[in-house]
Design a protein around this motif. Structure first.
Motif, PDB file in Angstrom:
ATOM      1  N   THR A  53       0.828  -1.191   0.000  1.00 43.36           N
ATOM      2  CA  THR A  53       0.000   0.000   0.000  1.00 43.36           C
ATOM      3  C   THR A  53       0.871   1.252   0.000  1.00 43.36           C
ATOM      4  O   THR A  53       2.062   1.194   0.314  1.00 43.36           O
ATOM      5  CB  THR A  53      -0.877   0.000   1.259  1.00 43.36           C
ATOM      6  N   ARG A  54       0.269   2.380  -0.344  1.00 44.56           N
ATOM      7  CA  ARG A  54       0.970   3.640  -0.129  1.00 44.56           C
ATOM      8  C   ARG A  54       1.104   3.829   1.381  1.00 44.56           C
ATOM      9  O   ARG A  54       0.142   3.613   2.130  1.00 44.56           O
ATOM     10  CB  ARG A  54       0.183   4.794  -0.743  1.00 44.56           C
ATOM     11  N   GLU A  60      12.778  -7.628  10.570  1.00 45.11           N
ATOM     12  CA  GLU A  60      13.255  -6.942   9.377  1.00 45.11           C
ATOM     13  C   GLU A  60      12.568  -5.586   9.250  1.00 45.11           C
ATOM     14  O   GLU A  60      11.358  -5.511   9.004  1.00 45.11           O
ATOM     15  CB  GLU A  60      13.002  -7.787   8.131  1.00 45.11           C
ATOM     16  N   LEU A  61      13.349  -4.535   9.431  1.00 44.94           N
ATOM     17  CA  LEU A  61      12.852  -3.179   9.236  1.00 44.94           C
ATOM     18  C   LEU A  61      12.841  -2.895   7.743  1.00 44.94           C
ATOM     19  O   LEU A  61      13.882  -2.915   7.089  1.00 44.94           O
ATOM     20  CB  LEU A  61      13.744  -2.173   9.960  1.00 44.94           C
ATOM     21  N   TYR A  62      11.661  -2.624   7.213  1.00 45.13           N
ATOM     22  CA  TYR A  62      11.504  -2.400   5.772  1.00 45.13           C
ATOM     23  C   TYR A  62      11.275  -0.925   5.500  1.00 45.13           C
ATOM     24  O   TYR A  62      10.500  -0.255   6.185  1.00 45.13           O
ATOM     25  CB  TYR A  62      10.326  -3.203   5.234  1.00 45.13           C
ATOM     26  N   GLU A  63      11.945  -0.417   4.461  1.00 44.80           N
ATOM     27  CA  GLU A  63      11.777   0.972   4.056  1.00 44.80           C
ATOM     28  C   GLU A  63      11.765   1.080   2.537  1.00 44.80           C
ATOM     29  O   GLU A  63      12.507   0.377   1.844  1.00 44.80           O
ATOM     30  CB  GLU A  63      12.912   1.839   4.606  1.00 44.80           C
ATOM     31  N   ASP A  64      10.903   1.960   2.022  1.00 47.96           N
ATOM     32  CA  ASP A  64      10.936   2.314   0.609  1.00 47.96           C
ATOM     33  C   ASP A  64      10.422   3.746   0.478  1.00 47.96           C
ATOM     34  O   ASP A  64      10.272   4.442   1.484  1.00 47.96           O
ATOM     35  CB  ASP A  64      10.138   1.314  -0.247  1.00 47.96           C
ATOM     36  N   ASP A  65      10.145   4.176  -0.738  1.00 44.96           N
ATOM     37  CA  ASP A  65       9.710   5.568  -0.901  1.00 44.96           C
ATOM     38  C   ASP A  65       8.262   5.791  -0.486  1.00 44.96           C
ATOM     39  O   ASP A  65       7.778   6.918  -0.449  1.00 44.96           O
ATOM     40  CB  ASP A  65       9.947   6.056  -2.331  1.00 44.96           C
ATOM     41  N   TYR A 105      16.790   2.854  -2.227  1.00 47.50           N
ATOM     42  CA  TYR A 105      15.672   3.392  -2.995  1.00 47.50           C
ATOM     43  C   TYR A 105      15.865   4.897  -3.095  1.00 47.50           C
ATOM     44  O   TYR A 105      16.682   5.488  -2.368  1.00 47.50           O
ATOM     45  CB  TYR A 105      14.332   3.063  -2.320  1.00 47.50           C
ATOM     46  N   ASP A 106      15.143   5.519  -3.980  1.00 45.49           N
ATOM     47  CA  ASP A 106      15.274   6.961  -4.159  1.00 45.49           C
ATOM     48  C   ASP A 106      14.859   7.682  -2.882  1.00 45.49           C
ATOM     49  O   ASP A 106      13.753   7.489  -2.369  1.00 45.49           O
ATOM     50  CB  ASP A 106      14.401   7.439  -5.317  1.00 45.49           C
TER      51      ASP A 106
END
Length: 749
Positions: free
Chosen positions: A212-213, A650-655, A691-692
């Motif tokens: 999801t966003r 697991e710490l997850y990160e993206d834009d 990621y950006d």
């Protein structure tokens, strides 16, 4: 020789010829036996087809969306038994099949599986009796608990979905299937006690729940009220001034004009759909959206599309010309017409999207007016959710859906709106139970009307509902058009406001944990909110806890769903603590050993919420925009395990918004808790991936309750000073450091 058998298998598959002597060769999956086809999708999921003309279905459906998944032939063992009988083994199942030329039934198919340590038999004519529940379409007009629909999890260890009438998806559009010839299409989930395998199988055939966003999981404000531009801006200022976070604001029906000529709709209201901005309330929509975005808040619009675009709309003439209809004509809102829907999105949605509207709330479309798409077996809600989600994936953004639940396969269009729930204690209790069970049917992310949609004001009830909402997919308030009902959390009494502020802050701090678990759900199909038996099904007590759930792997909750007593509104809830674990009260730090059940009493500003010992709870400092504030400081809390432990979060990160995650653009940081005897090591491993806009440096706050501070604490091998927070918990502050460098904290307990 192997190439020869593969060619034979391909010939049999294309011609529909029976396997005969070639059945022993594992190159064949799916396996064709004349008019029957057996597909082994996962070790615990079978597809059974019977086609009178021997022509099988390979096109996807709204449920069976992923035709690419199939168990590797090397994992299947096929043996001829004689008399046209075969034994087929997967890593989990033993299948006996007799090729008698008839549809799959009790006379020609038996599947053996292990359940509660014993071998059990499944046939596709059994009737399930012990289903563990799933989502309902809506809570509209519901005032207390109602029966739930089925999920795929059952105490029997199996579940079957019949998709024989499901419309096909051909060139991305629905197409009726030939139900005269293709008369059997069954999906048999046969998993025994392995509930997580069943959920993974759902993802294998129906597609994984997408990411999801990120802001979808934040804090929302919504109210059915005709607000002006200034009032919308004042609402955001009110959240900020009163120290409450906010991420998204919803414009209900007042944002657009109505067509008075249409007359009254359901509940006596004027026509509810419209796409022309109400300039009396909102003179400059683009300016309002721009100002809200500058405040860091996203904007969503309510939409009732069933009447389509009518002549009173600002761009009706352009729409009619593009569609090729006569001026003034009102074409039917036709979900089956691809040309109509393309023009509808272009003229109904795009003008508002062009000024910055972020996503739409698809409201009141749950099969009341148009039960089925014309000429198809799919309901209007199934298909419109698919179309709206597709349309939302514009400019490289991941989809954003917000609509009522449409059934199997609708998990691909998150998130879901549970409907206009009544504000009372029984409904709060039912929402807790429903939310815990809904992931079992694929509904992973509910956004409820926190506080209830209609009913008399009850600040205590709203506070308890908020505590539950803080552990839901989104903390979203909503209420009907009633002067007495407004869910802004600072307008109740002082105690209620303070209690709700505590939970809003908690929700803000919890965002790294929530979003990381959303990633986990995407990968495994294990729900964020989930029933206790999904994790602890080997313990019979896990099946008797309808008011309790896991929220990710580390948090366990049993929200208060009854009124309290006394000045502090003390109320209680039964809590079962699974054995083999230790649990710590989030608010007090009190330890509870597993293997017991207790009635836990809590004042208004607390509820039964527990942190699992031996795991790391990842949080962030409080921020007023929890879904978009960069994670420049990571807060880690770790309570001791009951025994030696080695657990990784697991710490997850993206834009947070684009589809780049599907291309591998994201970051994972493994947070490890290791305990041997009285020695504990917390390790923040180097971040993997990028990621950006990714964070390059961050600081850490490590909270180590129950630690023996006098024995000393080391960070990366060097002694480090330890402070104590206001709760008396030892805290280590670690200055900003490169996220690609390991950080190791060692101490004794």
């Amino acid at each position: 020789m192997k190439i020869f058998f593969k060619l034979i298998a391909l010939f049999l598959f294309l011609t529909g010829t029976g396997l005969s002597a070639y059945a022993k060769h594992p190159e064949q999956n799916p396996m064709v036996f004349g008019k029957n086809r057996l597909s082994i999708i996962t070790p615990t999921l079978l597809r059974l087809e019977y086609a009178v003309d021997g022509k099988f279905i390979d096109a996807p459906t709204l449920f069976a969306y992923d035709r690419a998944s199939m168990l590797s032939p090397e994992s299947i063992d096929v043996k001829e038994l004689g008399d046209n009988c075969y034994e087929i083994k997967t890593p989990s199942l033993r299948i006996w099949y007799k090729n008698d030329g008839f549809p799959f039934s009790t006379s020609n198919l038996n599947v053996f599986y292990t359940h509660n340590g014993k071998e059990k038999k499944f046939t596709n004519r059994f009737i399930t009796k012990n289903n563990l529940g799933g989502p309902v379409e809506t809570l509209d007009r519901v005032t207390a608990e109602i029966p739930m629909n089925d999920g795929i999890l059952s105490k029997d260890g199996w579940y079957m979905i019949d998709d024989a009438r499901g419309d096909l998806l051909v060139n991305d559009w629905i197409e009726p299937r030939d139900t005269k010839n293709h008369i059997q299409d069954q999906y048999c989930f046969i998993y025994g006690n392995d509930f997580k395998a069943a959920l993974a199988s759902l993802g294998a055939i129906s597609g994984k729940v997408p990411m999801t966003r990120k802001y979808i999981h934040g804090v929302w404000y919504c109210r059915y009220w005709d607000y002006t531009s200034d009032e919308f801006l004042d609402i955001i200022d009110g959240y900020d001034k009163n120290d409450f976070p906010i991420d998204n604001i919803v414009f209900d029906m007042g944002w657009h004009t109505n067509d008075a000529k249409v007359g009254t709709g359901h509940n006596g209201h004027l026509n509810w759909n419209g796409y022309t901005w109400n300039r009396e309330l909102i003179p400059d929509p683009a300016d309002l959206v721009k100002k809200l975005h500058e405040k860091g808040v996203t904007v969503s619009l309510n939409d009732h599309p069933h009447d389509g675009i009518r002549p009173h709309e600002h761009n009706y003439d352009e729409f009619a010309k593009a569609l090729g209809v006569n001026p003034g004509e009102v074409p039917l809102f036709d979900l089956s017409d691809k040309n109509y829907m393309e023009k509808f999105f272009r003229y109904a949605h795009k003008p508002s999207e062009d000024i910055g509207v972020d996503f739409w709330w698809l409201d009141w479309q749950q099969n009341y007016l148009y039960p089925y798409v014309a000429g198809h077996n799919s309901t209007s809600l199934q298909w419109i959710n698919e179309l709206y989600y597709r349309n939302s994936m514009r400019e490289g953004k991941r989809g954003a859906g917000y609509s009522r639940w449409a059934g199997w396969g609708d998990h691909r269009h998150p998130i879901q709106f549970s409907g206009d729930a009544q504000a009372n204690w029984p409904m709060l209790a039912f929402e807790v139970k429903l939310t815990a069970c809904s992931g079992q049917g694929g509904c992973y992310y509910w956004a409820h009307d926190i506080g209830g949609f209609r009913g008399e004001p009850n600040p205590e009830l709203t506070t308890r509902w908020t505590q539950f909402g803080a552990l839901s997919a989104a903390l979203r308030v909503h209420s009907t058009k009633d002067k007495k009902l407004d869910r802004r959390p600072w307008i109740s009494g002082k105690k209620e406001t303070e209690a709700m502020r505590r939970m809003y802050h908690f929700r803000s701090q919890l965002m790294p944990y929530i979003y990381s678990n959303v990633w986990h759900t995407h990968n495994t199909m294990v729900p964020l909110n989930r029933s206790m038996f999904i994790d602890f099904g080997s313990q019979k007590e896990s099946f008797d806890q309808p008011q309790q759930f896991m929220f990710g792997d580390v948090l366990m909750a049993a929200p208060i769903t009854s009124p309290g007593a006394g000045e502090n509104k003390v109320a209680s809830q039964k809590v079962w603590f699974p054995k083999g674990e230790v649990w710590y009260d989030y608010f007090t730090g009190e330890r509870f050993d597993g293997g017991q059940t207790q009635d836990i009493s809590k004042p208004l500003d607390e509820f039964p919420l527990y942190v699992r010992g031996g795991h790391i709870l990842a949080m962030q400092p409080y921020t007023s925009r929890p879904a978009t504030t960069p994670l420049t400081k990571l807060e880690l809390t770790a309570y001791p395990a009951g025994d030696d432990a080695d657990n990784t979060f697991e710490l997850y990160e993206d834009d947070g918004i684009s589809l780049d995650y599907t291309k591998g653009k994201y970051s994972v940081t493994k947070l490890n808790y290791s305990q041997k005897g009285n020695k504990v090591t917390i390790t923040v491993n180097p971040a993997e991936g990028a990621y950006d806009g990714c964070i390059e440096k961050r600081s850490y706050k490590v909270c180590i309750p129950k630690a023996d501070v006098k024995a000393g604490v080391k960070v990366n091998g060097k002694k480090r000073r330890v402070s104590v927070d206001k709760s008396g918990i030892p805290v280590i502050e670690i200055p900003e450091t490169d996220v690609r460098k390991k950080v190791m904290v060692e101490y004794s307990i």
